[in-house]
Design a protein around this motif. Structure first.
Motif: not given
Length: 342
Positions: A1-6, A33-37
């Motif tokens: 998820v971190d890589k997706v956000i970056m 939604r991503l922040s709570k993944a």
């Protein structure tokens, strides 16, 4: 998820001026939604970049909320609350969304959008000058047509009323009225209609939903109204033998609400006995705040109920061993209750 956000944070900002209103809203919703993944455990770098991107989206959207549809508005304000952003950019954007929803007179707002918007306003603790009229208009919209609330799912009813009570209830210091002692009549009508609908659909509500409605009615000081009283007593009767399914906070909040009823000592004794038994059975699950709220609700007239006295004694013994880890209000509640209960 971190890589997706970056990766998203790297490429998105220059594109934002070209996003449609729906794309902006959907993207902000997606970030929430991503922040709570993965349980919301983002790396520090990813969390910072996500916040920066969300703020960029809100700045871009703030001047365009007039073009947002009903779903975009409710999704956007929900996302801001879910992201737990409370800086000036977030407050200004959320306020602009709220004002636009009011300006649109809740046109095409779904029950889910209605509930999500109210929940978000309560979570964000928007200025009362903004939140108060929003709650009043929302309540008026939802009660304009007879039977309107029958279109709401149980969770939407309980969440909407909880939000209004958190914002406008006396216990929360949030009245919005020219007379600070008077509840807005539209909010009162909405609350009583929710109680009436709740009585009709009692078995459809989750334990948390039942507790939220009872807590809200008590917080709004409506427990003397017949339909509010009927709802709370009906829940007490139905739930006393099913508390194994109730979260600790739901039990505590319902005890507090039930204790606000006049002439309901027998009902309080019955439910209080069940609550005390459950709190002792699941002792490790109950926070000190939950346990102290339960015993505090029972310290008026339940002095002779055996299981309540056992619960009080056990709570005092446990508290004496770890006073330093208990909040002041919880400690005070335990001490006062123990003194009254002997």
């Amino acid at each position: 998820v971190d890589k997706v956000i970056m990766a998203v944070a790297d490429v998105t900002p220059p594109m934002l001026p070209h996003f449609t209103s729906m794309e902006l809203s959907n993207s902000l919703w997606g970030l929430a939604r991503l922040s709570k993944a993965e349980g919301g455990h983002l790396g520090r770098g990813a969390a910072a970049r996500l916040t920066q991107l969300a703020c960029a989206m809100m700045r871009e959207g703030a001047s365009r909320v007039g073009t947002f549809g009903a779903q975009c508005l409710s999704n956007s304000i929900w996302a801001v609350a879910k992201l737990e952003l409370d800086d000036r950019v977030a407050q200004d954007f959320a306020t602009a969304c709220v004002r636009q929803i009011r300006l649109n007179r809740f046109l095409e707002t779904t029950p889910q959008g209605f509930a999500n918007s109210l929940w978000a306003v309560a979570k964000l603790r928007l200025d009362l000058a903004v939140a108060g009229p929003f709650c009043a208009d929302a309540a008026r919209y939802a009660t304009e047509e007879p039977g309107e609330l029958r279109c709401f799912m149980p969770q939407e009813l309980s969440m909407s009323l909880w939000a209004m009570a958190r914002l406008m209830g006396r216990r929360t210091s949030g009245r919005y009225s020219q007379n600070s002692n008077a509840l807005n009549p539209d909010i009162e009508a909405f609350a009583l209609n929710v109680a009436d609908e709740g009585v009709r659909r009692l078995v459809d509500f989750s334990p948390q939903g039942l507790s939220n409605i009872a807590w809200s009615l008590a917080t709004l000081e409506l427990t003397r109204r017949p339909v509010a009283r009927q709802f709370i007593l009906a829940v007490a009767s139905m739930s006393a033998e099913a508390l194994h399914a109730f979260p600790p906070q739901a039990i505590a909040n319902f005890c507090w609400a039930l204790g606000r009823l006049d002439d309901a000592q027998q009902e309080l004794a019955n439910f209080g006995s069940a609550a005390a038994t459950e709190a002792m059975r699941r002792e490790a699950e109950f926070s000190w705040q939950d346990a102290s709220s339960i015993i505090s609700a029972m310290n008026n007239g339940l002095e002779e109920v055996p299981v309540v006295k056992v619960f009080a004694a056990r709570l005092v013994t446990r508290a004496a061993e770890c006073c330093g880890s208990i909040g002041n209000q919880a400690l005070l509640n335990i001490a006062l209750a123990a003194a009254r209960l002997g």
